[in-house]
Design an enzyme around this catalytic site. Sequence first.
Site, mmCIF file in Angstrom:
data_model
loop_
_atom_site.group_PDB
_atom_site.id
_atom_site.type_symbol
_atom_site.label_atom_id
_atom_site.label_comp_id
_atom_site.label_asym_id
_atom_site.label_seq_id
_atom_site.Cartn_x
_atom_site.Cartn_y
_atom_site.Cartn_z
ATOM 1 C CE LYS A 1 -2.539 10.862 3.289
ATOM 2 N NZ LYS A 1 -3.219 9.985 2.320
ATOM 3 C CE LYS B 1 -13.882 5.841 0.736
ATOM 4 N NZ LYS B 1 -13.023 5.903 1.928
ATOM 5 C CB THR C 1 -10.154 4.863 -1.202
ATOM 6 O OG1 THR C 1 -9.697 5.187 0.112
ATOM 7 C CG2 THR C 1 -9.438 3.631 -1.698
ATOM 8 C CE LYS D 1 -6.602 14.008 0.416
ATOM 9 N NZ LYS D 1 -6.823 12.776 -0.318
ATOM 10 N NE ARG D 2 -3.787 9.802 10.072
ATOM 11 C CZ ARG D 2 -3.510 8.827 10.930
ATOM 12 N NH1 ARG D 2 -4.333 7.824 11.101
ATOM 13 N NH2 ARG D 2 -2.402 8.874 11.654
ATOM 14 C CG HIS E 1 -2.011 -0.947 1.215
ATOM 15 N ND1 HIS E 1 -3.267 -0.692 0.710
ATOM 16 C CD2 HIS E 1 -2.040 -2.217 1.651
ATOM 17 C CE1 HIS E 1 -4.021 -1.767 0.850
ATOM 18 N NE2 HIS E 1 -3.301 -2.713 1.427
HETATM 19 C C1 C3B Z 1 -3.110 3.947 2.228
HETATM 20 C C2 C3B Z 1 -2.450 4.707 1.088
HETATM 21 O O1 C3B Z 1 -1.770 5.828 1.608
HETATM 22 C C3 C3B Z 1 -3.530 5.145 0.098
HETATM 23 O O2 C3B Z 1 -2.953 5.772 -1.011
HETATM 24 C C4 C3B Z 1 -4.324 3.923 -0.342
HETATM 25 O O3 C3B Z 1 -5.435 4.331 -1.118
HETATM 26 C C5 C3B Z 1 -4.834 3.134 0.845
HETATM 27 O O4 C3B Z 1 -3.771 2.798 1.711
HETATM 28 C C6 C3B Z 1 -5.523 1.838 0.438
HETATM 29 O O5 C3B Z 1 -4.751 1.113 -0.456
HETATM 30 N N1 C3B Z 1 -2.169 3.497 3.296
HETATM 31 C C7 C3B Z 1 -2.634 3.533 4.599
HETATM 32 O O6 C3B Z 1 -3.769 3.959 4.844
HETATM 33 N N2 C3B Z 1 -1.845 3.072 5.605
HETATM 34 C C8 C3B Z 1 -0.625 2.582 5.359
HETATM 35 N N3 C3B Z 1 0.126 2.127 6.355
HETATM 36 C C9 C3B Z 1 -0.132 2.526 4.044
HETATM 37 C C10 C3B Z 1 -0.942 3.006 3.019
#
Ligand code: C3B
Length: 833
Positions: free
Chosen positions: A567, A671, A667, A561-562, A370
Site C-alpha cells: 500500500k 468513500k 473501498t 488503511k491497513r 479478494h
Molecule cells: C481487501 C483487499 O485488500 C481490498 O483491495 C478490497 O477492497 C477488500 O478486501 C474488499 O474486497 N482484503 C482484505 O481486507 N482482507 C483480505 N484477507 C484480503 C483482501
Amino acid sequence: MTETTPPNPRHRLSPLTCDAPGLRQSIRDALVRVVGKDPDLATPRDWLHAVSFAIRERIIERRVVTRRQFADEDVKRVYYLSMEYLIGRMLEANLRNMGILEVTQQALQDLGVDFREIARLEEDAALGNGGLGRLAACILESMATQGYPGYGYGIRYEYGMFQQHIEHFRQVEHPDNWLRFGNPWEFPRPEKTFPVRFYGYVVEHHQPDGETSCNWENGEEVLAMAYDYPTAGYERRNVNNLRLWAAKATRDFDLRYFNEGDYIRAVADKNESETISMVLYPNDATAIGKELRLKQEYFFVSASLQDIIDRHLQLEYPIDELADKAAIQLNDTHPAIAVAECMRLLLDEHRIPWDQAWTITRNLFSYTNHTLMPEALETWPVALMERVLPRHMGIIYRINHEFIEEVRHRFPGEHEFFRRLSIIDEDHGRRVRMAHLAVIGSHRVNGVAALHTSLLKQTLFADFNRVWPERFVNVTNGVTPRLWMIQANPGLTELIESRISSDWKFDLDRLKQFEPYASDDATREAFRAVKRRNKERLAALVHKRTGITIRSDVMYDVQIKRIHEYKRQLLKLLHVIELYQRIRDGEDVLPRVVLFAGKAAPGYQRAKDIIAVINEVADIVNHDPAMGDRLKCVFFPNYEVSSATIIIPAADLSEQISTAGFEASGTGNMKLALNGALTIGTLDGANIEIRDAVGTENIFIFGMTADEISAHRAQGIPPGAHLDSHPRLRSMVEALRDGFFSNGGRHLHAEIARYLLEEDPFFVLADYAAYSDACAQADRMYQDAEAWSEAALLNVARMSHFSIDRTVREYAQNIWNVVPEPVLPPCPEADTN
Ligand code: C3B
C-alpha cells in the site's frame, strides 16, 4: 412455532410507537427495568444501554414481520458466509436506518440526556480487519435496504480487532474487550445450538447397492450457539439477520475429571473448547496456518450449514431443492471448507447419492476472491486436515479425483496442467489448496474490481479459466451511502438535498442530478464551508487523540488503511520528507496536513517499523519551528469505522498509491471520492474505474501500470538506480539513512533506507518521481479554490457506480438468482394502530 405455521392471530404484534413521548417512555422504562438503574443515579453508559434496549425492541418487531413475510412468500434466501464483519457502532446506524434518529434525539433531550455524549461511548463492533470485513457489513446493510432475503453468518469473537496504542512512537496492541459492558444489540439464542466435531476417525459401511456410507466418530464435540444481530434496512421495514456463533463446551464439566477429583482440569477443558470463538486473527494479508484458525473456520461453517439446512427442512422444502431455495456466498477462501461440509451433510446425514449431492453443492455456492497475493491464500497441510477433519479430507480427495478425471478427459495428456489444477499441492509438502476447493465447488467465482478479475483470470486462476471460462465474473465493490455519506457527512448530505430530490439515498444513480451544481458558484462556496466544518471536527478529534494541533484552513491529505508494504505508506512518507526539506530550504510550499491511520498485523514487523518511522518523522516535522505551521504530519491511532466517519468527510486528497496489480479493489478510495476528496492514485484496483467515472481531469493518476510493474521487475534494475530520477530523492533517503529524523530509532531508520535502496519490492523509489509530480499537480489545482471545488463536486456527483446497492444487485442477478421482496412502505408511525 415453526417457520411454516401461519401467524396465529393471538401472535399479532401491536407495534411500539415511534413518536417522542412513546420513545421517552420506553427509554425510561428500559433504564429502570432492563438496565436496573434509578434515573437519578444513571451514568451516561446506563442511558446508552437504555436507549439501545428501547430501539432494539422496535427493530426486532420489524424482524419478526420480515421473517414472516419471507416465510409466506416462498422466497429464495441468500446466505453470506464471512469470517469478518467490521460493523462499527450500531446505535446511530440503527436509528438512522429505522428513520427515528431525530425523534430519538428529541426524546433523549426531553430526558436531559445528550445523544452525542452517550453515542460516543459505544464500542465499535470490530469483528474484522479491514476492507473485506467492512464490505461484508455494507453488503448486509444493502440487502436489508433493498429487501433481499439475506442472512449473514460469522463468528461472535469475544475479542475483536486489537486496539492500537502508540507508545514511544510504536504500535502496541491491547485486547479489544468489546463485550465487557454487555451488548444490547444481540439476542442470544440458546435453542439454536449445533454440535461441531473435530478429530476422531471415519468408519466406512459398504451398502448392498455398492455405495459406501461413512460415519465420522469419536473426537471432540464443541457446541455452536447462535447470537442474532438484527440489521435494519434504510427507511424500510425490512430487518435482516446476522447470526454469529459462539463456542460453548458440550457439557459444562467433564464428569470423568470431576470424579477423579480434578476439578481444575475439568474447568480448563471447558475453557479450551470455548477458545474457538475467543479472538479474531488480526491478519489481513497473510494466511496464519494455525490449527485454531482452521477450527474457527470449520466451526462457523458447520454450524451455519446445519442451520441453513434445518431452516430449509422446517419450511418443508425437499432437501434436493436446497440450491433452488438458497444461495451461499463464500467471502474469500476462509469459509471454503463449506464445500466439503455441505457434501458431508448431504451424504452422511441426509443420505443423498454423491452425484446429486455434488450438483446441489455446486449450484449452491459461489466464491468471492479478494486478493492475488500468494501469501494470503490459505493452504493446509494434508496431515493436519486428516487429523482435525478426517471425513472432509476423504471428501476432498474424491472431489479432486472426479475433477481431475473430468479435465483429463477434456485435455488429454497435459499432466503438468492437472498437477497445477489439483486441490492437493504436491510440491510444498502436500497441502490442501482451499482456493481450488472453492473454485471447483462454486458455480461462479468473482473478483472485486475489473482489473482484479482480469488479473485473476490471467494469473492465479488462469488454469481454471481455461477449464471453465464462464465461471469467472467481475463484481466491483461498493460502499453504503447511508453510513459513508448520510451519517458521516450531514453537511454535504444537506447541501445535496437542498439541490436535488432525496431519492438518491436509495438510488445513488440519481446523484448524477447534482452534477450541474459543480459549476455553480454558490454550491461550491457552500461545499467549501461544509469541508471546513468537517476539518474543524477532525482537528478537534486529532487534538484529543494525539495532542497535535492542526489548522483547518489547509489541504488535508490522508492515507487511511491497513499498513502494508504494497500500500506504500513509505511513498507518502518520502513526500512528507520532500516537503519538509523544501520548506527548510526556504521554498514556498502549499500548507498541508498529512494524516496517516491504520493498524499493522502484530506479527508483521516491517509494517510495525513503518508506523514507528512515520511517528518519528512526524515528531521532528511537527516540532520544527522552521515549518511555521505549513506542514503537520499526524499518525491517527486506532483507526476504526467510527474514526473513519470523522476523517473521510474532512479529506481533500485521497492517497490510493498501491503498487499497481496488488490492491484488489480498495473501498476507502470510493468513500473518500464520495465525500469530495480528489484521488491521487495508481492504476490499481477500483482506482481505474473511479478514473473512468470521474474523468481524468478530476483525479491525479501516476506511476507504473500493472504491466509496467511486471516488465520493470523482469529487468531487475537495482532500486538505488532511481535516486537520480528526482532532484532531491537522494538527499531524502540519505537523511533517513543517517538518522536525521530518528528519535532513538536510528537503527530502524537506517534499516528502512537500506530496504528501499536494496530491496524495494513494491517499487517505491521507481515510482517516486512520478508521484512527486502528481502531488505538485494536485497542489497547483488546490490553489485555485474554484477549480478544486468543481472537481471535488464532480467526484461526488459521479460516484453512483460505487454504491453497494449496485454491487448487491449484480450479485443477485448474475450469481445468486434472487429477487428483492416487495418492501413495505417506509413509514413507522403507520404501525401504531
Ligand atoms: C481487501 C483487499 O485488500 C481490498 O483491495 C478490497 O477492497 C477488500 O478486501 C474488499 O474486497 N482484503 C482484505 O481486507 N482482507 C483480505 N484477507 C484480503 C483482501
